[in-house]
Scaffold this motif. Structure first.
Motif, mmCIF file in Angstrom:
data_model
loop_
_atom_site.group_PDB
_atom_site.id
_atom_site.type_symbol
_atom_site.label_atom_id
_atom_site.label_comp_id
_atom_site.label_asym_id
_atom_site.label_seq_id
_atom_site.Cartn_x
_atom_site.Cartn_y
_atom_site.Cartn_z
ATOM 1 N N ARG A 171 0.839 -1.187 0.000
ATOM 2 C CA ARG A 171 0.000 0.000 0.000
ATOM 3 C C ARG A 171 0.883 1.249 0.000
ATOM 4 N N GLY A 172 0.325 2.362 -0.485
ATOM 5 C CA GLY A 172 1.082 3.603 -0.535
ATOM 6 C C GLY A 172 0.209 4.801 -0.235
ATOM 7 N N ARG A 173 0.832 5.819 0.321
ATOM 8 C CA ARG A 173 0.124 7.061 0.628
ATOM 9 C C ARG A 173 1.033 8.255 0.332
ATOM 10 N N SER A 174 0.416 9.401 0.122
ATOM 11 C CA SER A 174 1.157 10.640 -0.088
ATOM 12 C C SER A 174 0.400 11.766 0.584
ATOM 13 N N ALA A 175 1.144 12.768 1.054
ATOM 14 C CA ALA A 175 0.523 13.859 1.806
ATOM 15 C C ALA A 175 0.028 14.987 0.922
ATOM 16 N N LEU A 176 0.738 15.268 -0.187
ATOM 17 C CA LEU A 176 0.452 16.443 -1.002
ATOM 18 C C LEU A 176 0.430 16.093 -2.479
#
Length: 242
Positions: free
Chosen positions: A76-81
């Motif tokens: 899984r992956g996430r990004s803030a901006l």
């Protein structure tokens, strides 16, 4: 006594906005204008990279077109901006502008995005720079982010878990296929650190995800070294509209 010292410091060095330099109420913050101009990611997102998606979360895994076209080796992956507007300026200031103090607030933003990925005993590690580029730049912005994020999450960090075994060309202007070809075999576990990821979940940290080629190479290196799983988090995500 300590309170008086803090008051004197605040008078001599008042808190400034990270974006524009205007005075703000607290250290490492953004003024109202810069906050509005910074595209934070929220709502429904791609489970593989964190890019925003239309609609609502239905409890099933959702992926953006990029991640469906090129399946990711990580979980899984996430990004803030989103990498645009004020966010792009902040990332470039951290990366090329000697603004190392920005890693701390950036890690707080990343922490909010990465919370669903975190698990006990997870090892946090940055995407590595080649030694020649590190020598010229003097610091690895991804390492600064990973250390600050690990501190926020209460997890262990290994800044040199991975290494670039050969120097790669800059990725600017390359198409997706060329980016992946350039990174093939360029990243490997540090010989003295690979035991730290054996049977363990790893969280890879980078400043920006564009094609995902660098994170893919890092993930493969971790999995080949025996990591139980790999997830990724970046400060910003480039989308097709950027």
């Amino acid at each position: 006594m300590r309170g008086r010292i803090q008051t004197v410091v605040a008078l001599l060095y008042p808190p400034r906005c990270l974006g524009c330099g205007d005075m703000v109420e607290s250290d490492f913050g953004l003024c109202g204008r810069c906050w509005r101009d910074t595209p934070f990611i929220g709502g429904t997102v791609c489970d593989a990279c964190g890019t925003p998606l239309p609609g609502s979360d239905d409890g099933h895994r959702l992926e953006c077109d990029d991640c469906m076209e090129r399946p990711r080796p990580w979980g899984r992956g996430r990004s803030a901006l989103l990498y645009r507007d004020r966010a792009r300026a902040l990332v470039l200031a951290l990366k090329h502008g000697d603004r190392a103090e920005m890693a701390k607030p950036a890690a707080k933003w990343m922490m909010r995005a990465a919370r669903p990925l975190l698990r006990p005993g997870m090892l946090v590690a940055p995407v590595p720079l080649h030694w020649s580029r590190l020598l010229r730049r003097r610091y690895n912005q991804s390492a600064l982010l990973s250390q600050a994020l690990a501190g926020e999450a209460g997890l262990a960090c290994c800044p040199d878990l991975l290494q670039r075994v050969r120097r790669t060309a800059k990725q600017d202007g390359k198409n997706v296929a060329d980016r992946f070809a350039e990174l093939a075999g360029a990243i490997a576990p540090h010989p003295g650190r690979r035991h730290r990821m054996a049977g363990r979940a790893v969280l890879l940290v980078d400043d920006v995800m564009t094609s995902g080629a660098t994170l893919s190479a890092c993930t493969t290196a971790c999995l080949d070294a025996g990591a139980a799983r790999v997830d990724v988090v970046t400060l910003a995500r480039v989308t097709r509209d950027d």
